[in-house]
Enzyme design. Structure first.
Site, mmCIF file in Angstrom:
data_model
loop_
_atom_site.group_PDB
_atom_site.id
_atom_site.type_symbol
_atom_site.label_atom_id
_atom_site.label_comp_id
_atom_site.label_asym_id
_atom_site.label_seq_id
_atom_site.Cartn_x
_atom_site.Cartn_y
_atom_site.Cartn_z
ATOM 1 N N VAL A 210 -7.546 16.928 -6.222
ATOM 2 C CA VAL A 210 -6.105 16.874 -6.508
ATOM 3 C C VAL A 210 -5.791 16.388 -7.924
ATOM 4 O O VAL A 210 -4.706 16.639 -8.444
ATOM 5 C CB VAL A 210 -5.333 15.988 -5.484
ATOM 6 N N SER B 1 1.721 3.115 0.155
ATOM 7 C CA SER B 1 1.054 2.010 0.865
ATOM 8 C C SER B 1 1.932 0.763 0.730
ATOM 9 O O SER B 1 2.637 0.614 -0.283
ATOM 10 C CB SER B 1 -0.303 1.708 0.227
ATOM 11 N N TYR C 103 -5.110 0.227 -7.271
ATOM 12 C CA TYR C 103 -4.530 0.887 -6.086
ATOM 13 C C TYR C 103 -3.040 0.553 -5.973
ATOM 14 O O TYR C 103 -2.201 1.436 -5.750
ATOM 15 C CB TYR C 103 -5.299 0.418 -4.851
ATOM 16 N N ALA D 43 -0.948 -0.397 -8.333
ATOM 17 C CA ALA D 43 -0.178 0.263 -9.405
ATOM 18 C C ALA D 43 -0.004 1.740 -9.099
ATOM 19 O O ALA D 43 1.080 2.313 -9.310
ATOM 20 C CB ALA D 43 -0.888 0.064 -10.745
ATOM 21 N N SER D 44 -1.057 2.374 -8.563
ATOM 22 C CA SER D 44 -0.945 3.813 -8.257
ATOM 23 C C SER D 44 0.089 4.053 -7.164
ATOM 24 O O SER D 44 0.875 5.000 -7.244
ATOM 25 C CB SER D 44 -2.308 4.390 -7.847
ATOM 26 N N LYS D 45 0.121 3.199 -6.149
ATOM 27 C CA LYS D 45 1.046 3.422 -5.026
ATOM 28 C C LYS D 45 2.482 3.032 -5.404
ATOM 29 O O LYS D 45 3.432 3.650 -4.932
ATOM 30 C CB LYS D 45 0.568 2.655 -3.784
ATOM 31 N N ILE E 137 -4.090 0.763 8.600
ATOM 32 C CA ILE E 137 -4.330 1.836 9.572
ATOM 33 C C ILE E 137 -5.842 1.972 9.753
ATOM 34 O O ILE E 137 -6.588 2.016 8.762
ATOM 35 C CB ILE E 137 -3.734 3.180 9.068
HETATM 36 P P1 NAP Z 1 -9.724 8.455 4.044
HETATM 37 O O1 NAP Z 1 -10.135 8.277 5.477
HETATM 38 O O2 NAP Z 1 -10.620 7.952 2.964
HETATM 39 O O3 NAP Z 1 -9.369 10.010 3.798
HETATM 40 C C1 NAP Z 1 -8.911 10.445 2.553
HETATM 41 C C2 NAP Z 1 -9.189 11.941 2.412
HETATM 42 O O4 NAP Z 1 -8.793 12.346 1.080
HETATM 43 C C3 NAP Z 1 -10.680 12.259 2.549
HETATM 44 O O5 NAP Z 1 -10.864 13.464 3.247
HETATM 45 C C4 NAP Z 1 -11.102 12.382 1.093
HETATM 46 O O6 NAP Z 1 -12.257 13.168 0.874
HETATM 47 C C5 NAP Z 1 -9.890 13.051 0.482
HETATM 48 N N1 NAP Z 1 -9.910 12.894 -0.968
HETATM 49 C C6 NAP Z 1 -10.333 11.824 -1.697
HETATM 50 N N2 NAP Z 1 -10.241 12.085 -3.013
HETATM 51 C C7 NAP Z 1 -9.734 13.342 -3.121
HETATM 52 C C8 NAP Z 1 -9.432 14.189 -4.235
HETATM 53 N N3 NAP Z 1 -9.625 13.778 -5.495
HETATM 54 N N4 NAP Z 1 -8.943 15.421 -3.985
HETATM 55 C C9 NAP Z 1 -8.773 15.870 -2.727
HETATM 56 N N5 NAP Z 1 -9.056 15.114 -1.636
HETATM 57 C C10 NAP Z 1 -9.533 13.876 -1.837
HETATM 58 O O7 NAP Z 1 -8.324 7.747 3.783
HETATM 59 P P2 NAP Z 1 -7.113 7.432 4.804
HETATM 60 O O8 NAP Z 1 -7.261 6.048 5.280
HETATM 61 O O9 NAP Z 1 -6.937 8.549 5.755
HETATM 62 O O10 NAP Z 1 -5.900 7.418 3.747
HETATM 63 C C11 NAP Z 1 -5.031 8.529 3.538
HETATM 64 C C12 NAP Z 1 -3.896 8.074 2.631
HETATM 65 O O11 NAP Z 1 -3.203 6.985 3.229
HETATM 66 C C13 NAP Z 1 -4.352 7.597 1.244
HETATM 67 O O12 NAP Z 1 -3.438 7.990 0.264
HETATM 68 C C14 NAP Z 1 -4.320 6.081 1.400
HETATM 69 O O13 NAP Z 1 -4.166 5.425 0.167
HETATM 70 C C15 NAP Z 1 -3.137 5.901 2.315
HETATM 71 N N6 NAP Z 1 -3.126 4.630 3.042
HETATM 72 C C16 NAP Z 1 -4.095 4.342 3.940
HETATM 73 C C17 NAP Z 1 -4.061 3.116 4.606
HETATM 74 C C18 NAP Z 1 -5.069 2.719 5.641
HETATM 75 O O14 NAP Z 1 -4.967 1.586 6.139
HETATM 76 N N7 NAP Z 1 -6.017 3.564 5.988
HETATM 77 C C19 NAP Z 1 -3.038 2.205 4.325
HETATM 78 C C20 NAP Z 1 -2.070 2.534 3.387
HETATM 79 C C21 NAP Z 1 -2.126 3.751 2.759
HETATM 80 P P3 NAP Z 1 -13.747 12.456 0.954
HETATM 81 O O15 NAP Z 1 -14.096 12.503 2.382
HETATM 82 O O16 NAP Z 1 -14.635 13.284 0.115
HETATM 83 O O17 NAP Z 1 -13.572 11.079 0.402
#
Ligand code: NAP
Length: 243
Positions: free
Chosen positions: A60, A138, A151, A153-155, A184
């Site tokens: 992305v 986030s 992280y 700053a990005s969010k 989560i």
């Molecule tokens: P995750 O389990 O790590 O899944 C993220 C997905 O995005 C993975 O499939 C990953 O691929 C893919 N990805 C990473 N870099 C990418 C890139 N450059 N281009 C395209 N795809 C890419 O994360 P998640 O916990 O589901 O989080 C999803 C979103 O929610 C994120 O934006 C995260 O910051 C946000 N969030 C999560 C939480 C939480 O508690 N989990 C809390 C707040 C916010 P790979 O498998 O190759 O890494």
């Protein structure tokens, strides 16, 4: 009614895959984007419903890859109704030890990646005079967090981008909102030390970690007709952590 198309980034696993599952159940056609081709292949095979699902392996943060994906997606699926900018990464570390490349990478994937898809997909939405953009931010973008300056700053940037896009595109009936998840249970949070997980649990009034489905439910609402008059907002989904 003809099926609408929604593009989801980071759809191969975690929250992105849960969002894809929920929207597939609701009869949307889906464009699934992820950097990991194997996860995407698995997602396409396992999603429910009889919608059309097309996968694109794409980083992305790379504008030219995103340009190609958006053009091909529109060619194959027609207009894009919804966009979910979900792909995100962490590279945690205390500020004084944070490597500049870890700062850059997190900003590029989380913030620039959201800009890339929003810019290129919204051009299509403006022409259709309808569209829904949902950015996964986030709670850390609202509160900040020691060890997560990049992280956070990005969010925070994603939240400010969301508000700006809502103001620019509101006149074309395109809404743009953010969701700020708390803790989560996914692979991203499984990596955290047990001690950190325990202390986070203590700070959650609902006394449990969220599930990816909790976020998917809010995305589904924001895509629905019921959410047509909501834009520029950040909906916190965190069991009451941040009030
Ligand atoms: P995750 O389990 O790590 O899944 C993220 C997905 O995005 C993975 O499939 C990953 O691929 C893919 N990805 C990473 N870099 C990418 C890139 N450059 N281009 C395209 N795809 C890419 O994360 P998640 O916990 O589901 O989080 C999803 C979103 O929610 C994120 O934006 C995260 O910051 C946000 N969030 C999560 C939480 C939480 O508690 N989990 C809390 C707040 C916010 P790979 O498998 O190759 O890494």
């Amino acid at each position: 009614m003809e099926k609408r198309t929604i593009l989801i980034t980071g759809a191969g696993r975690g929250i992105g895959y849960a969002i894809a599952t929920k929207l597939a159940e609701q009869n949307y056609n889906l464009v699934l984007v992820d950097i990991n081709a194997d996860d995407l292949e698995n997602a396409v095979k396992t999603l429910p419903g009889d919608g059309k699902f097309i996968p694109f392996t794409c980083d992305v943060s790379d504008y030219s890859q995103v340009e190609t994906v958006v053009a091909k997606a529109i060619e194959e699926m027609g207009p894009i109704y919804g966009l979910v900018n979900n792909a995100g990464i962490t590279r945690d570390g205390l500020l004084l030890r944070m490597k500049p490349e870890d700062w850059d990478l997190v900003l590029r994937v989380n913030l620039t990646g959201t800009f890339n898809f929003t810019k290129l997909v919204s051009a299509n939405m403006i022409r259709q005079k309808i569209g829904r953009i949902v950015n996964i931010a986030s709670v850390i973008g609202l509160t900040g967090n020691a060890g997560q300056a990049n992280y956070a700053a990005s969010k925070a940037g994603v939240i400010a981008l969301t508000k700006s896009v809502a103001k620019e595109l509101g006149g074309r009936a395109v809404t743009c909102n953010a969701i700020a998840p708390g803790f989560i249970a996914t692979d991203m949070t499984d990596k955290l030390p047990e001690q950190v997980r325990e202390s986070m649990l203590k700070s959650i009034p609902l006394k449990k970690f969220g599930q990816s489905e909790d976020i998917a439910a809010v995305v589904s609402f924001l895509m629905s007709e019921d959410a047509a008059y909501i834009t520029g907002q950040t909906l916190t989904v965190d069991g009451g952590m941040v009030t």
